[in-house]
Design an enzyme around this catalytic site. Sequence first.
Site, PDB file in Angstrom:
ATOM      1  N   LYS A   1       0.867  -1.200   0.000  1.00 34.25           N
ATOM      2  CA  LYS A   1       0.000   0.000   0.000  1.00 34.25           C
ATOM      3  C   LYS A   1       0.885   1.224   0.000  1.00 34.25           C
ATOM      4  O   LYS A   1       2.076   1.167   0.341  1.00 34.25           O
ATOM      5  CB  LYS A   1      -0.912   0.027   1.230  1.00 34.25           C
ATOM      6  CG  LYS A   1      -0.196  -0.021   2.602  1.00 34.25           C
ATOM      7  CD  LYS A   1       0.280   1.311   3.158  1.00 34.25           C
ATOM      8  CE  LYS A   1       0.961   1.162   4.521  1.00 34.25           C
ATOM      9  NZ  LYS A   1       1.732   2.285   4.988  1.00 34.25           N
TER      10      LYS A   1
ATOM     11  N   ASP B   1      -1.852  -1.354  10.498  1.00 32.89           N
ATOM     12  CA  ASP B   1      -2.151  -1.404   9.063  1.00 32.89           C
ATOM     13  C   ASP B   1      -2.754  -2.729   8.605  1.00 32.89           C
ATOM     14  O   ASP B   1      -3.075  -2.869   7.426  1.00 32.89           O
ATOM     15  CB  ASP B   1      -0.869  -1.148   8.253  1.00 32.89           C
ATOM     16  CG  ASP B   1      -0.456   0.318   8.303  1.00 32.89           C
ATOM     17  OD1 ASP B   1      -1.251   1.142   8.777  1.00 32.89           O
ATOM     18  OD2 ASP B   1       0.664   0.625   7.859  1.00 32.89           O
TER      19      ASP B   1
END
Length: 294
Positions: free
Chosen positions: A13, A138
């Site tokens: 990401k 995350d």
Amino acid sequence: MPSKLTRWPAPAKLNLFLHILGRRSDGYHQLQSLFQMLDYGDSLQFSADNSGQISLETSIAGVPNEDNLIVRAAKLLQQYAQTSQGARIWLHKTLPMGGGIGGGSSNAATTLVALNYYWQLNLTTDQLAELGLQLGADVPVFVHGQTAFADGVGEQLKALPQPERYYLVVTPDVHISTAEVFGHPQLPRNTQPIAPEHYHFEDTHNDCQELVCQRHPLVAKALQALLEYAPSRMTGTGASVFAVFPRRDQAEQALQSLPASTRGFIAKGVNCSPLIRLLQQLTDSRVQSDSRTQ
Ligand SMILES: C[C@](O)(CO)[C@H](O)COP(=O)(O)OP(=O)(O)OC[C@H]1O[C@@H](n2ccc(N)nc2=O)[C@H](O)[C@@H]1O
Ligand SMILES: Nc1ncnc2c1ncn2[C@@H]1O[C@H](COP(=O)(O)OP(=O)(O)OP(=O)(O)O)[C@@H](O)[C@H]1O
């Protein structure tokens, strides 16, 4: 690596922006960010069994297996679901570690999603995301696998699809501690909140970038190099930096112009991660084969 087993993607990401709004009394920071899913990353293979054992067949240098987020995720799921099933796991690592692109968190999320599928636990995505949060801030975003706007301490997620863009991601060879960046007295912590629908890359920034660039000249240098080609920024707490291009060939040209020693890759930004696409395919074909045998 066994050739016949399905390869489960563990994509990277980017934090397209990272605003720090304040600090809670427990030390965690209130932030806003846009998590952009990429079509590029690691992959994992799983062979589920009834041994009750979790074995990671491909170790990462410098990370003992019991600390590896893959093993920790598998054991957490085993314990939560009270299952006596086990698995052998293979990791094909391509992402640089500790670079702010979420490699370890994504490996953990893929493990939760894949073992939920193989062990037929039927846990919901929200249950898996909540479990994942115990492993790292995350992990939930990778479990959901959507490009998303984050609020709170990063755990409140709202899907926010983005136009198709290509990212050149460069990871300078420096280790940056996330806890150290967040603990630094000079970190700005008073950015005003924005509404997700008002997000524009040009109007946002990364509050960690200036501090990290001051302390790590290699990050500043990498960012400067990318800015020659396109709008660029640091992701997370670094060390990776990225440049945004409308087309892949433009990103490729920029990468070719950088010194040969540059550690970089090009990825397409996607709104639904390759992990979630694979899960949908496998789930659809399992439903079809179940209905044929009934
Ligand atoms: C900043 C981001 O990189 C954005 O993607 C992440 O939220 C950090 O994710 P991560 O590396 O998985 O972080 P964690 O392992 O959960 O936390 C590392 C450390 O960062 C600090 N931390 C993290 C998230 C947050 N909202 N506030 C914090 O202050 C805490 O000191 C924590 O001890
Ligand atoms: N499977 C794994 N892959 C990578 N790192 C792992 C793994 N398991 C444990 N780790 C540890 O986690 C640390 C951080 O790795 P990771 O690649 O997730 O960092 P990151 O890209 O900075 O993540 P984030 O953007 O979430 O802060 C590594 O330095 C390593 O010690």
